[in-house]
Design a protein around this motif. Structure first.
Motif, PDB file in Angstrom:
ATOM      1  N   PHE A  17       1.079  61.160   6.007  1.00 30.12           N
ATOM      2  CA  PHE A  17       1.874  61.138   4.785  1.00 30.12           C
ATOM      3  C   PHE A  17       1.071  61.550   3.548  1.00 30.12           C
ATOM      4  CE2 PHE A  17       4.434  58.844   7.762  1.00 30.12           C
ATOM      5  CZ  PHE A  17       5.725  59.241   7.436  1.00 30.12           C
ATOM      6  N   PHE A  18      -0.250  61.479   3.619  1.00 29.16           N
ATOM      7  CA  PHE A  18      -1.080  62.071   2.562  1.00 29.16           C
ATOM      8  C   PHE A  18      -0.850  63.575   2.529  1.00 29.16           C
ATOM      9  CE2 PHE A  18      -4.877  64.225   1.085  1.00 29.16           C
ATOM     10  CZ  PHE A  18      -5.209  63.529  -0.068  1.00 29.16           C
ATOM     11  N   ILE A  19      -0.790  64.186   3.685  1.00 29.68           N
ATOM     12  CA  ILE A  19      -0.552  65.629   3.784  1.00 29.68           C
ATOM     13  C   ILE A  19       0.778  65.996   3.137  1.00 29.68           C
ATOM     14  CG2 ILE A  19      -0.075  67.517   5.406  1.00 29.68           C
ATOM     15  CD1 ILE A  19      -1.982  65.952   7.375  1.00 29.68           C
ATOM     16  N   TRP A  20       1.829  65.276   3.509  1.00 25.01           N
ATOM     17  CA  TRP A  20       3.164  65.588   3.005  1.00 25.01           C
ATOM     18  C   TRP A  20       3.254  65.311   1.501  1.00 25.01           C
ATOM     19  CZ3 TRP A  20       8.301  63.127   5.210  1.00 25.01           C
ATOM     20  CH2 TRP A  20       9.377  63.957   4.889  1.00 25.01           C
ATOM     21  N   GLY A  21       2.819  64.125   1.096  1.00 23.50           N
ATOM     22  CA  GLY A  21       2.880  63.770  -0.318  1.00 23.50           C
ATOM     23  C   GLY A  21       1.974  64.612  -1.187  1.00 23.50           C
ATOM     24  N   GLY A  22       0.942  65.216  -0.584  1.00 23.06           N
ATOM     25  CA  GLY A  22      -0.022  65.991  -1.345  1.00 23.06           C
ATOM     26  C   GLY A  22       0.552  67.234  -2.002  1.00 23.06           C
ATOM     27  N   TRP A  23       1.619  67.806  -1.432  1.00 17.81           N
ATOM     28  CA  TRP A  23       2.199  69.018  -2.022  1.00 17.81           C
ATOM     29  C   TRP A  23       3.706  68.918  -2.235  1.00 17.81           C
ATOM     30  CZ3 TRP A  23       6.025  71.712   0.568  1.00 17.81           C
ATOM     31  CH2 TRP A  23       6.190  71.410   1.930  1.00 17.81           C
ATOM     32  N   PHE A  24       4.359  68.058  -1.497  1.00 17.38           N
ATOM     33  CA  PHE A  24       5.827  68.021  -1.481  1.00 17.38           C
ATOM     34  C   PHE A  24       6.407  67.474  -2.783  1.00 17.38           C
ATOM     35  CE2 PHE A  24       9.961  66.347   0.040  1.00 17.38           C
ATOM     36  CZ  PHE A  24      10.439  67.461   0.704  1.00 17.38           C
ATOM     37  N   GLY A  81      -0.936  73.980  11.129  1.00 17.87           N
ATOM     38  CA  GLY A  81      -0.353  73.768   9.812  1.00 17.87           C
ATOM     39  C   GLY A  81      -1.367  73.883   8.694  1.00 17.87           C
ATOM     40  N   SER A  82      -2.595  73.475   8.936  1.00 20.79           N
ATOM     41  CA  SER A  82      -3.624  73.553   7.891  1.00 20.79           C
ATOM     42  C   SER A  82      -3.885  74.998   7.479  1.00 20.79           C
ATOM     43  CB  SER A  82      -4.927  72.896   8.386  1.00 20.79           C
ATOM     44  OG  SER A  82      -5.528  73.659   9.424  1.00 20.79           O
ATOM     45  N   VAL A  83      -3.826  75.896   8.439  1.00 22.98           N
ATOM     46  CA  VAL A  83      -4.040  77.318   8.140  1.00 22.98           C
ATOM     47  C   VAL A  83      -2.902  77.846   7.272  1.00 22.98           C
ATOM     48  CG1 VAL A  83      -4.266  79.621   9.135  1.00 22.98           C
ATOM     49  CG2 VAL A  83      -5.335  77.652  10.274  1.00 22.98           C
ATOM     50  N   ILE A  84      -1.669  77.490   7.613  1.00 26.90           N
ATOM     51  CA  ILE A  84      -0.507  77.953   6.858  1.00 26.90           C
ATOM     52  C   ILE A  84      -0.553  77.435   5.425  1.00 26.90           C
ATOM     53  CG2 ILE A  84       2.006  77.965   6.735  1.00 26.90           C
ATOM     54  CD1 ILE A  84       0.889  79.536   9.079  1.00 26.90           C
ATOM     55  N   LEU A  85      -0.887  76.160   5.251  1.00 32.89           N
ATOM     56  CA  LEU A  85      -0.956  75.587   3.908  1.00 32.89           C
ATOM     57  C   LEU A  85      -1.992  76.298   3.050  1.00 32.89           C
ATOM     58  CD1 LEU A  85      -0.679  71.744   4.574  1.00 32.89           C
ATOM     59  CD2 LEU A  85       0.969  73.174   3.357  1.00 32.89           C
ATOM     60  N   ILE A 142       0.676  57.491  -1.693  1.00 33.34           N
ATOM     61  CA  ILE A 142       0.247  56.992  -3.002  1.00 33.34           C
ATOM     62  C   ILE A 142      -1.061  57.651  -3.433  1.00 33.34           C
ATOM     63  CG2 ILE A 142      -0.587  54.956  -4.249  1.00 33.34           C
ATOM     64  CD1 ILE A 142       1.312  53.291  -2.489  1.00 33.34           C
ATOM     65  N   VAL A 143      -2.023  57.677  -2.536  1.00 35.11           N
ATOM     66  CA  VAL A 143      -3.337  58.255  -2.855  1.00 35.11           C
ATOM     67  C   VAL A 143      -3.199  59.729  -3.198  1.00 35.11           C
ATOM     68  CG1 VAL A 143      -5.614  58.804  -1.914  1.00 35.11           C
ATOM     69  CG2 VAL A 143      -4.587  56.562  -1.470  1.00 35.11           C
ATOM     70  N   ALA A 144      -2.309  60.433  -2.508  1.00 35.71           N
ATOM     71  CA  ALA A 144      -2.090  61.849  -2.821  1.00 35.71           C
ATOM     72  C   ALA A 144      -1.577  62.017  -4.247  1.00 35.71           C
ATOM     73  CB  ALA A 144      -1.107  62.459  -1.824  1.00 35.71           C
ATOM     74  N   LYS A 164      -4.244  73.257  -0.970  1.00 32.55           N
ATOM     75  CA  LYS A 164      -5.577  73.280  -0.370  1.00 32.55           C
ATOM     76  C   LYS A 164      -6.007  71.871   0.044  1.00 32.55           C
ATOM     77  CE  LYS A 164      -7.085  77.411  -2.876  1.00 32.55           C
ATOM     78  NZ  LYS A 164      -8.048  77.992  -3.842  1.00 32.55           N
ATOM     79  N   MET A 165      -5.678  70.887  -0.793  1.00 28.41           N
ATOM     80  CA  MET A 165      -5.988  69.495  -0.456  1.00 28.41           C
ATOM     81  C   MET A 165      -5.258  69.075   0.809  1.00 28.41           C
ATOM     82  SD  MET A 165      -5.284  66.072  -2.776  1.00 28.41           S
ATOM     83  CE  MET A 165      -3.486  66.276  -2.721  1.00 28.41           C
TER      84      MET A 165
END
Length: 408
Positions: A17-24, A81-85, A142-144, A164-165
């Motif tokens: 959820f850090f990944i999702w919240g980081g850009w979404f 997914g990391s490459v696409i982001l 939250i941290v994102a 990138k994060m």
């Protein structure tokens, strides 16, 4: 559950959820400021999660329940997914960004069901054991948000750094996934039909009238949810709120608190009241947004954000546990994929298609008429709530939650 497994699953949820919240969360603001997107284009970008959610059950049914361990599939999807982001962070036009985010969400959305499936496979009593693990996902979100606020990426138009994060975190989770507790396929040697191979056998759950109504309510309530996900950050920034993404993380703080209290609420309220309270909170949230501002009614904006904990936990987490309690052992992954399809797939797709044109219709020279915009999802949420209360009959509490309540 073994302590080491609990720790691994908690880290998995945090990163998921850090990944999702980081850009979404800031996507709408990114698209407007960096790519000069319209409200309809913003909705199209958010629509990609629905495309991924609709495809997700087929990936889960074809692969996770049959051929490969769920945690290994999780690893492969996050590494890709990391490459696409990373490539998405380099784009300068909406036409270049959109196809990348479509591919990414097709890869990411199945992982929401996979992390649930991996978790449930390690638990004897999900109603009690799942919330303390899932709450780390909320902490990750939250941290994102706090990270984005701390570095001021919204104010300095550096929101490309959010991708990138998220890409770095996705690569990390991809690698860590291969060390997660095993969740091997449950139907490796079974003689099954094409319907079962596609994960469609989980549709048998809809033969239960109460579950069918819950399924339909999940679709309907996610129509107004699209307004919140797609436009809240843009709304707060236009309203003049500083570090909007960080302030929005208050919703996840609330989510974390209520997540930990879910076992208690299950025992006191049962399924129907839990789901109904969650939907009522959605009505109140949009009303507060409609009348709130950064001056005299600043508190309304804060309360509307904080209500996210009730909105999400009482409906979505309760729904995931409710689904797990009805699914047979052979189709737990497929069942989680199916409810993901209903919510983030069909419901959010309809909501995204509707919300964008509505926001564009209320555009003004200085931004948007948000007071009118927010009353529309408030009205839809109220209608869904009334129909749910009138027709949903299943009030039972998962048996294991009752049996083990004395241990907590």
């Amino acid at each position: 559950m073994i302590l080491t497994n609990r720790i691994k699953l908690s880290i998995m949820m945090f990163l998921e959820f850090f990944i999702w919240g980081g850009w979404f969360v800031t996507l709408g603001t990114f698209l407007v400021k960096n790519l000069s997107a319209s409200g309809t284009q913003i909705s199209m970008a958010y629509l990609t999660q629905s495309i991924g959610a609709i495809i997700a059950p087929f990936i889960i049914g074809l692969i996770a329940d049959r051929y490969f361990s769920a945690q290994k599939i999780l690893g492969v999807l996050h590494l890709a997914g990391s490459v696409i982001l990373w490539f998405a962070s380099q784009t300068s036009t909406f036409d270049g960004f959109f196809p990348l985010i479509v591919v990414y969400m097709i890869l990411y959305m199945p992982t929401l069901a996979l992390v649930n499936s991996v978790s449930f496979r390690q638990m004897k009593n999900p109603a009690l054991e799942f919330p303390p693990v899932r709450v780390l996902g909320t902490v990750g979100w939250i941290v994102a948000g706090l990270t984005i606020g701390y570095f001021g990426w919204e104010q300095t138009s550096q929101l490309s750094l959010t991708f990138k994060m998220a890409a770095a975190a996705s690569a990390l989770l991809g690698l860590l996934s291969f060390s997660l507790p095993p969740a091997p396929p449950t139907q490796r040697n079974a003689n099954v039909s094409i319907k079962e191979m596609l994960g469609l056998d989980a549709l048998k759950l809809l033969n239960n009238k109460s579950y069918l109504l819950f399924f339909l309510s999940s679709i309907a309530i996610c129509i107004p949810l699209a307004f919140y996900y797609n436009f809240t950050n843009l709304f707060l920034n236009e309203a003049g709120m500083k570090s909007a993404a960080a302030v929005q993380s208050l919703g996840q703080v609330s989510e974390a608190l209520f997540m930990l209290l879910i076992p208690v609420f299950f025992l006191r309220l049962g399924v129907k009241k839990m789901l109904a309270i969650g939907m009522l909170a959605w009505v109140l949230r949009y009303i507060f947004f409609s009348f709130g501002n950064v001056d005299q009614n600043h508190w309304m904006l804060i309360v509307g954000i904080v209500l996210h904990g009730v909105c999400y936990d009482f409906f979505f987490v309760t729904g995931q546990i409710y689904t797990d309690s009805h699914a047979g052992e052979r189709f737990k992954s497929a069942a989680q994929g199916m409810i993901t399809l209903a919510t983030y797939g069909v419901g959010m797709m309809i909501g995204s298609l509707i919300s964008g044109p509505i926001v564009d219709a209320y555009a003004t020279s200085s931004g948007h008429n948000w007071a009118m915009i927010w009353m529309i999802p408030a009205s839809v949420s109220a209608l869904v709530l009334l129909l749910f209360i009138a027709f949903f009959k299943d009030k039972k509490i998962p048996a294991k939650a009752t049996e083990n309540s004395k241990l907590t």
